[in-house]
Scaffold this motif. Structure first.
Motif, PDB file in Angstrom:
ATOM      1  N   GLU A  80       0.804  -1.606   0.082  1.00 25.56           N
ATOM      2  CA  GLU A  80      -0.226   0.068  -0.492  1.00 25.56           C
ATOM      3  C   GLU A  80       0.793   0.938   0.107  1.00 25.56           C
ATOM      4  O   GLU A  80       0.596   2.127  -0.590  1.00 25.56           O
ATOM      5  CB  GLU A  80      -0.874  -0.064   0.897  1.00 25.56           C
ATOM      6  N   TRP A  81       1.750   1.274   0.570  1.00 27.25           N
ATOM      7  CA  TRP A  81       2.957   2.507   1.026  1.00 27.25           C
ATOM      8  C   TRP A  81       3.819   2.552  -0.526  1.00 27.25           C
ATOM      9  O   TRP A  81       3.218   4.089  -1.073  1.00 27.25           O
ATOM     10  CB  TRP A  81       3.866   1.992   2.511  1.00 27.25           C
ATOM     11  N   ALA A  82       4.473   1.475  -0.894  1.00 24.68           N
ATOM     12  CA  ALA A  82       4.782   1.404  -2.346  1.00 24.68           C
ATOM     13  C   ALA A  82       3.932   2.153  -3.483  1.00 24.68           C
ATOM     14  O   ALA A  82       4.209   3.486  -4.171  1.00 24.68           O
ATOM     15  CB  ALA A  82       5.173   0.202  -2.897  1.00 24.68           C
ATOM     16  N   LYS A  83       2.445   1.654  -3.449  1.00 25.87           N
ATOM     17  CA  LYS A  83       1.567   2.300  -4.254  1.00 25.87           C
ATOM     18  C   LYS A  83       1.513   4.013  -3.562  1.00 25.87           C
ATOM     19  O   LYS A  83       0.990   4.297  -5.384  1.00 25.87           O
ATOM     20  CB  LYS A  83      -0.187   1.762  -3.975  1.00 25.87           C
ATOM     21  N   GLN A  84       1.297   4.452  -3.063  1.00 27.55           N
ATOM     22  CA  GLN A  84       0.917   5.277  -2.366  1.00 27.55           C
ATOM     23  C   GLN A  84       2.568   6.480  -3.134  1.00 27.55           C
ATOM     24  O   GLN A  84       1.844   7.253  -3.758  1.00 27.55           O
ATOM     25  CB  GLN A  84       1.076   5.749  -1.116  1.00 27.55           C
ATOM     26  N   VAL A  85       3.157   5.428  -3.142  1.00 24.00           N
ATOM     27  CA  VAL A  85       3.871   6.718  -3.305  1.00 24.00           C
ATOM     28  C   VAL A  85       4.398   6.716  -4.894  1.00 24.00           C
ATOM     29  O   VAL A  85       5.253   7.542  -5.883  1.00 24.00           O
ATOM     30  CB  VAL A  85       5.654   5.770  -2.713  1.00 24.00           C
ATOM     31  N   ARG A  86       4.390   5.407  -5.518  1.00 25.96           N
ATOM     32  CA  ARG A  86       4.040   5.662  -6.833  1.00 25.96           C
ATOM     33  C   ARG A  86       3.640   6.169  -7.786  1.00 25.96           C
ATOM     34  O   ARG A  86       3.393   7.069  -9.416  1.00 25.96           O
ATOM     35  CB  ARG A  86       4.151   4.049  -7.544  1.00 25.96           C
ATOM     36  N   ASP A  87       2.607   5.924  -7.605  1.00 23.45           N
ATOM     37  CA  ASP A  87       1.245   7.186  -7.298  1.00 23.45           C
ATOM     38  C   ASP A  87       1.057   8.891  -7.575  1.00 23.45           C
ATOM     39  O   ASP A  87       0.952   8.843  -8.203  1.00 23.45           O
ATOM     40  CB  ASP A  87      -0.021   6.641  -6.851  1.00 23.45           C
ATOM     41  N   GLY A  88       1.916   8.905  -6.606  1.00 20.80           N
ATOM     42  CA  GLY A  88       2.379  10.646  -6.130  1.00 20.80           C
ATOM     43  C   GLY A  88       3.780  10.884  -7.450  1.00 20.80           C
ATOM     44  O   GLY A  88       3.429  11.670  -7.805  1.00 20.80           O
ATOM     45  N   LEU A  89       4.168   9.825  -7.329  1.00 19.30           N
ATOM     46  CA  LEU A  89       5.162  10.250  -8.871  1.00 19.30           C
ATOM     47  C   LEU A  89       4.912  10.267  -9.581  1.00 19.30           C
ATOM     48  O   LEU A  89       5.290  11.012 -10.492  1.00 19.30           O
ATOM     49  CB  LEU A  89       6.478   8.978  -8.702  1.00 19.30           C
ATOM     50  N   ALA A  90       4.082   8.963 -10.318  1.00 20.29           N
ATOM     51  CA  ALA A  90       3.516   9.104 -11.829  1.00 20.29           C
ATOM     52  C   ALA A  90       2.708  10.831 -11.440  1.00 20.29           C
ATOM     53  O   ALA A  90       2.453  11.190 -12.416  1.00 20.29           O
ATOM     54  CB  ALA A  90       2.676   7.802 -11.652  1.00 20.29           C
ATOM     55  N   GLY A  91       1.301  10.774 -10.683  1.00 23.25           N
ATOM     56  CA  GLY A  91       0.296  12.306 -10.881  1.00 23.25           C
ATOM     57  C   GLY A  91       1.310  13.585 -10.204  1.00 23.25           C
ATOM     58  O   GLY A  91       1.167  14.391 -10.518  1.00 23.25           O
ATOM     59  N   GLY A  92       2.327  13.523  -9.787  1.00 19.47           N
ATOM     60  CA  GLY A  92       3.172  14.337  -9.082  1.00 19.47           C
ATOM     61  C   GLY A  92       2.368  14.934  -7.944  1.00 19.47           C
ATOM     62  O   GLY A  92       2.956  15.934  -7.773  1.00 19.47           O
ATOM     63  N   GLY A  93       1.603  14.370  -7.055  1.00 17.35           N
ATOM     64  CA  GLY A  93       0.684  15.286  -6.040  1.00 17.35           C
ATOM     65  C   GLY A  93       0.159  13.910  -5.092  1.00 17.35           C
ATOM     66  O   GLY A  93       0.404  12.941  -5.209  1.00 17.35           O
TER      67      GLY A  93
END
Length: 302
Positions: A80-93
């Motif tokens: 779940e944490w890795a998804k949060q980080v990767r989604d943030g990196l992909a979307g910028g927020g």
């Protein structure tokens, strides 16, 4: 204004919510390892300090999720944490307060993005950890997990154009630092069910896991502790080339880190099998002298 507020301003962090996020991360990092935080606060240029805090907090949070709780819960929490980080990196927020500082730091230091990805790719190794049967297993751990973790920090200084030999020098340092942690933190790790020393090294000194768990003061435990600390000291001494390879603003901190780790290794060696009951700490007067000396270096015009 506080020194921390000045650092946030110098780093261009003006959004109130983001400043609050960074401030919360600072408190976590300071509580995790106070001496390291103090060294960074004293020795880093103010614009770099919040970004180092963000990278360190990300590393520590990831490591804690991988180490805490039953294996199936750890795997889910990390995913779940890795998804949060990767989604943030992909979307910028992100709406996650622990992710926002990391994303802002990545925007200010684009070279960090690849290192974040490398660390997330390496992190599942910790979920599968069952100990090191042989020295080669430990060396793979350094290459695949410990070094990517340290490069989150060291990479902030190197930027996108890493100097030749810099990563190799970082590896020598983290090998020594990791060996030191594994022997000095034996009492805490064993209490959590982890034995991080190489089993073939235990066998060579005639030491069992039970000897360590019961904190037995024997010729074997004495020779084992001395041997691993000697390895750590040798690697830390060999990592001094890292200071010269780092940019000028990072040299006081790296020099202090190496020396404080060596002071810790010396204190642990003096304690001997006593580290099986509690970790050794570097002497405060010597640590203060190192920090004050490097503070003078950090203030000199470059």
């Amino acid at each position: 204004m506080s020194r921390w507020g000045t650092a946030l301003d110098a780093a261009g962090i003006s959004d109130p919510r983001l400043r609050e996020d960074y401030t919360h991360q600072r408190k976590l990092v300071a509580g995790y390892r106070r001496s390291s935080y103090l060294a960074a606060r004293l020795l880093l240029p103010p614009p770099l300090l919040p970004h180092l805090i963000a990278a360190t907090a990300f590393m520590h949070r990831t490591d804690t999720l991988l180490d805490s709780g039953p294996a199936e819960e750890r795997a889910g929490a990390f995913a779940e944490w890795a998804k949060q980080v990767r989604d943030g990196l992909a979307g910028g927020g992100s709406e996650h307060a622990a992710v926002r500082p990391l994303l802002h730091t990545v925007s200010a230091h684009p070279g960090l993005r690849e290192r974040v990805e490398d660390f997330l790719d390496a992190a599942p190794l910790e979920l599968e950890f069952t100990g090191f049967a042989a020295e080669a297993d430990y060396q793979r751990y350094v290459d695949t997990y410990a070094l990517p973790a340290f490069m989150l920090i060291a990479g902030l200084f190197a930027g996108e154009d890493t100097p030749v030999g810099y990563r190799e020098a970082c590896r020598v340092y983290i090998d020594g630092s990791q060996r030191l942690d594994f022997v000095n933190d034996l009492s805490e790790d064993l209490a959590d069910g982890r034995l991080n020393l190489v089993r073939e090294t235990l066998d060579a000194h005639g030491v069992s896991r039970v000897d360590l768990e019961k904190a037995r003061d024997t010729s074997g435990t004495r020779s084992l502790v001395a041997h691993v600390l000697g390895q750590a000291h040798q690697s830390l001494s060999g990592s001094r080339s890292l200071v010269g390879l780092a940019p000028p603003e990072g040299r006081p901190l790296f020099r202090a880190m190496i020396e404080i780790e060596q002071l810790t290794a010396t204190a642990a060696a003096a304690k001997g099998p006593g580290v099986l009951r509690a970790p050794a700490r570097p002497p405060l007067p010597a640590t203060a002298r190192v920090l004050l000396r490097e503070r003078r270096h950090a203030r000199r015009p470059r």
